[in-house]
Design an enzyme around this catalytic site. Structure first.
Site, PDB file in Angstrom:
ATOM      1  N   HIS A 131       2.311 -27.236 -22.571  1.00  0.00           N
ATOM      2  CA  HIS A 131       2.558 -27.774 -23.714  1.00  0.00           C
ATOM      3  C   HIS A 131       1.432 -27.062 -24.872  1.00  0.00           C
ATOM      4  CE1 HIS A 131       4.800 -30.545 -21.205  1.00  0.00           C
ATOM      5  NE2 HIS A 131       5.118 -31.019 -22.336  1.00  0.00           N
TER       6      HIS A 131
ATOM      7  N   HIS B 272       7.324 -36.400 -17.636  1.00  0.00           N
ATOM      8  CA  HIS B 272       6.001 -36.087 -17.467  1.00  0.00           C
ATOM      9  C   HIS B 272       5.255 -36.478 -18.727  1.00  0.00           C
ATOM     10  CE1 HIS B 272       7.204 -31.871 -19.415  1.00  0.00           C
ATOM     11  NE2 HIS B 272       7.050 -32.779 -20.201  1.00  0.00           N
TER      12      HIS B 272
ATOM     13  N   HIS C 186      14.121 -37.275 -25.832  1.00  0.00           N
ATOM     14  CA  HIS C 186      12.947 -37.522 -26.729  1.00  0.00           C
ATOM     15  C   HIS C 186      12.745 -36.483 -27.774  1.00  0.00           C
ATOM     16  CE1 HIS C 186      10.791 -35.153 -23.658  1.00  0.00           C
ATOM     17  NE2 HIS C 186       9.791 -34.999 -24.341  1.00  0.00           N
TER      18      HIS C 186
ATOM     19  N   GLU D 282      13.647 -30.314 -22.534  1.00  0.00           N
ATOM     20  CA  GLU D 282      12.977 -30.117 -21.323  1.00  0.00           C
ATOM     21  C   GLU D 282      14.052 -30.214 -20.185  1.00  0.00           C
ATOM     22  OE1 GLU D 282       8.373 -31.246 -22.855  1.00  0.00           O
ATOM     23  OE2 GLU D 282       9.590 -32.932 -21.727  1.00  0.00           O
TER      24      GLU D 282
HETATM   25  C1  DHB Z   1       5.827 -37.481 -24.640  1.00  0.00           C
HETATM   26  C2  DHB Z   1       6.789 -36.913 -23.840  1.00  0.00           C
HETATM   27  C3  DHB Z   1       6.477 -35.507 -23.546  1.00  0.00           C
HETATM   28  O1  DHB Z   1       7.512 -34.990 -22.619  1.00  0.00           O
HETATM   29  C4  DHB Z   1       5.497 -34.842 -23.692  1.00  0.00           C
HETATM   30  O2  DHB Z   1       5.429 -33.455 -23.348  1.00  0.00           O
HETATM   31  C5  DHB Z   1       4.614 -35.508 -24.478  1.00  0.00           C
HETATM   32  C6  DHB Z   1       4.544 -36.712 -25.277  1.00  0.00           C
HETATM   33  C7  DHB Z   1       5.870 -38.933 -25.192  1.00  0.00           C
HETATM   34  O3  DHB Z   1       6.994 -39.557 -24.822  1.00  0.00           O
HETATM   35  O4  DHB Z   1       5.042 -39.420 -25.882  1.00  0.00           O
HETATM   36 FE    FE Z   2       6.899 -32.685 -22.405  1.00  0.00          FE
END
Ligand code: DHB
Ligand code: FE
Length: 281
Positions: free
Chosen positions: A60, A12, A194, A241
């Protein structure tokens, strides 16, 4: 009775929302392969024509901040809007909800001992909005009603992967006990690997992402048996996540058919995966 037509999992990433708002980027070499991975998803959705999407995502910091974070929360409103959350994402057309169906799900899940927070007003952030745009943003107006289902993947302690899979099982019972003839698609969003801050910022673990995709299709027990610390070691702090993918998976039967599977890394800071699953029988 309401029927689950299938499930989708997708990352997302907010940068995707900006790329979609700016049509030019879509044929950019950076984006092309990523967006091409969603064409079969859109085709599948056009075939199965769901009426309602239950969108499992994490807030978030837009609707809930660190002072008050529910572990699980459901939207019980007839409409939802997004708002400025600091990523320069545009204000989108209001999402239509289905408060009556939301209340049914809340009642059933609480009866099954998943004690949800009930939100009669809810702002939705990129975790909800970007998947909606990826699925239906190319159409005039949203063709489905949407129910936001927020999971705390931000403020520790988080729910476990196993708890998320069990919640999916309960969600299936909740959906299938609703007397209206509705076709329902369950979306599990977030992931894949990530980490946005700290010493390991920028971490992507393609091998782990591949194992997660395979697990969500064939062996959800593998991912469900990991602790959040183990997941974070492999996938990064925000990579946790991925536990929300298990909520979607738990809402399906033990055996599923993978209609579509696509992965591309990196997009922004993230390994970006998408799956479309249907019950095998
Ligand atoms: C990114 C990924 C995420 O899941 C998020 O909530 C905010 C940023 C990213 O890869 O930049
Ligand atoms: Fe996220």
């Amino acid at each position: 009775m309401a029927e689950i037509v299938g499930g989708i999992t997708t990352s997302h990433i907010p940068a995707v929302g900006n790329a979609l708002a700016n049509d030019e980027s879509r044929n950019d070499p950076y984006w092309k392969r990523f967006f091409d991975g969603y064409e079969p998803v859109k085709e599948w959705l056009a075939e199965v024509e769901p009426d309602v999407a239950i969108v499992v995502y994490n807030d978030h910091g837009l609707n809930f901040f660190l002072d008050t974070v529910p572990t699980f929360a459901i939207g019980c409103a007839d409409s939802y809007s997004n708002a400025d959350e600091g990523w320069a994402l545009p204000q989108l057309e209001t999402f239509q909800g289905d408060a009556q169906f939301s209340w049914h799900i809340a009642e059933s899940l609480i009866e099954q001992e998943f004690d949800l927070t009930i939100c009669q007003e809810m702002l939705v952030d990129h975790g909800f909005v970007v998947p909606m745009q990826l699925m239906w943003g190319h159409l005039e107006g949203w063709p489905v009603k949407a129910i936001p289902f927020a999971v705390n993947t931000v403020q520790h302690p988080l729910p476990s992967a196993r708890r998320c899979l069990a919640l999916g099982h309960a969600l299936r019972k909740a959906i299938e006990s609703y007397p209206e003839d509705l076709k329902v698609v369950v979306l599990g969003t977030g992931g894949m690997s990530h980490q946005l801050q700290g010493e390991r910022a920028g971490l992507i673990n393609v091998d782990f992402d591949m194992q997660c995709m395979d697990s969500v299709i064939n062996d959800p027990e593998w991912l469900a048996s990991m602790t959040n610390t183990e997941i974070i070691e492999q996938a990064g702090t925000e990579g946790v996540e991925i536990i929300m993918w298990l909520i979607m998976r738990g809402a399906l039967q033990a055996n599923v058919k993978a209609v579509h599977k696509h992965y591309h890394a990196p997009i922004s800071n993230t390994g970006a995966g998408v799956l479309v699953l249907q019950n095998a029988s």
